[in-house]
Design an enzyme around this catalytic site. Structure first.
Site, PDB file in Angstrom:
ATOM      1  N   GLY A  17     141.425 -65.277 -19.580  1.00 58.54           N
ATOM      2  CA  GLY A  17     141.574 -64.978 -21.004  1.00 58.54           C
ATOM      3  C   GLY A  17     140.597 -63.885 -21.382  1.00 58.54           C
ATOM      4  N   ASP A  58     148.245 -66.138 -14.852  1.00 57.65           N
ATOM      5  CA  ASP A  58     148.785 -66.982 -15.910  1.00 57.65           C
ATOM      6  C   ASP A  58     148.007 -68.306 -15.860  1.00 57.65           C
ATOM      7  OD1 ASP A  58     150.239 -68.836 -17.351  1.00 57.65           O
ATOM      8  OD2 ASP A  58     152.180 -68.013 -16.762  1.00 57.65           O
ATOM      9  N   TYR A 148     146.080 -77.746 -32.750  1.00 59.73           N
ATOM     10  CA  TYR A 148     144.934 -77.130 -32.065  1.00 59.73           C
ATOM     11  C   TYR A 148     143.749 -78.104 -32.045  1.00 59.73           C
ATOM     12  CZ  TYR A 148     141.115 -73.677 -31.551  1.00 59.73           C
ATOM     13  OH  TYR A 148     140.005 -72.972 -31.149  1.00 59.73           O
TER      14      TYR A 148
END
Ligand code: AKB
Length: 324
Positions: A17, A58, A148
């Site tokens: 990320g 990924d 979240y």
């Protein structure tokens, strides 16, 4: 398990990320500290020369991730992939799937001895409407009301479980809203506190998607990176909490931030059009107590609101001609 090597070309840190808001700053700081080759950045996008040592990955590709870790000799892993609060409310299945499955992949790799140390971020979103509003403590009622937040609270408990049951060295902090100029956030409720600077420099006006008095915990990225590296470098016995540490620095409302920007940039004006993100923000504490992080491994933020505003405007000004 053998002790950790100092990060190097042969034992690089992996940041997954790495092109996101935190990853962009973190990779740069880690590379300055350990050398360019000692950090592999990785994200979904194809390689570009400016990414440096980079591998396209990924977060849900467990086999691909394991192959990279084994081949490159990775020992430390920063897992920064998540769908943030506002986006996950729009796509609940995707939010839950990405946030949880990618964490389990990392925890399993660590459990199976493929990783020695793992960083995974939690958030103030792990708190909820019945958590204390001000100075929210480390241990208290936690009833998150967003996908979240539910994924972050669940993830924290799984981190603690893997630590206790399998000895996984996982470390985590509950980030407040993060403010930075190098990369923009995407899909969060606290994103207004970054957008406002870009709009101030472009048009001297900002329409805020939260109401004027919505106080939230916030932190400048320099402080967030400093504490992220601090917790990862702390001796294991100092990291006493293996769910996630409250992390805090400043707390302000959109009206207070706008007033400080207007003080430093006369003529700046704000108006308000709250949308669905208001409800998300209303379920979060307005300030949190980070005593445990300060005591256990030396969390020590430096930036107050005025210094943060000065630094943001200084760094972003060259990007916008009208702001010079
Ligand atoms: C969000 O707004 O979703 C994030 C967070 C507070 O975790 N910035």
């Amino acid at each position: 398990m053998s002790p950790l090597h100092t990060p190097s070309k042969e034992h690089p840190i992996l940041v997954l990320g790495s092109l996101g808001q935190i990853g962009t700053d973190l990779v740069e700081t880690l590379r300055n500290r350990y050398g360019a080759e000692a950090v592999i950045s990785s994200d979904k996008k194809p390689l570009r020369p400016e990414y440096g040592r980079y591998i396209q990955l990924d977060a849900l590709d467990a086999a691909g991730l394991e192959a990279v870790i084994e081949r490159e000799g990775v020992e430390q892993f920063y897992h920064l992939v998540a769908l943030l609060s506002a986006t996950a409310e729009k796509f609940p299945d995707r939010g839950w799937d990405l946030n949880m499955r990618s964490l389990f992949i990392a925890l399993e790799l660590a459990k199976n001895g493929k990783l020695k140390r793992l960083f995974w971020p939690s958030s103030i979103a792990a708190f909820g409407p019945n958590s204390p509003k001000t100075d929210c403590p480390q241990y208290t009622v936690m009833d998150p009301s967003t996908v979240y937040g539910i994924s972050k609270l669940s993830g924290e408990l799984w981190c603690d479980y893997y630590h206790r049951q399998y000895g996984v060295d996982v470390r985590s902090v509950r980030y407040p809203g993060l403010i930075s100029w190098k990369a923009e956030p995407g899909g969060g409720t606290t994103d207004y506190a970054v957008e406002i600077f870009h709009e101030a420099l472009k048009t001297n006006h900002y329409t805020c998607f939260l109401g004027p008095d919505t106080r939230l915990p916030m932190m400048y990225m320099d402080d967030a990176i400093d504490s992220t590296i601090r917790i990862m470098e702390a001796p294991s016995e100092q990291v006493r909490i293996r769910t996630s540490y409250n992390l805090s620095a400043i707390a302000f409302t959109p009206a207070e931030l706008a007033a400080e920007i207007a003080r430093q940039r006369p003529g700046f004006a704000i108006d308000y059009r709250p949308d669905f993100r208001q409800q998300i923000a209303d379920g979060w504490p307005s300030s949190i107590s980070d005593e445990a992080a300060r005591r256990d491994w030396g969390h020590k933020p430096r930036f107050g609101m005025a210094e943060m505003v000065t630094d943001m405007l200084e760094h972003l000004r060259p990007r916008y001609r009208s702001g010079i």
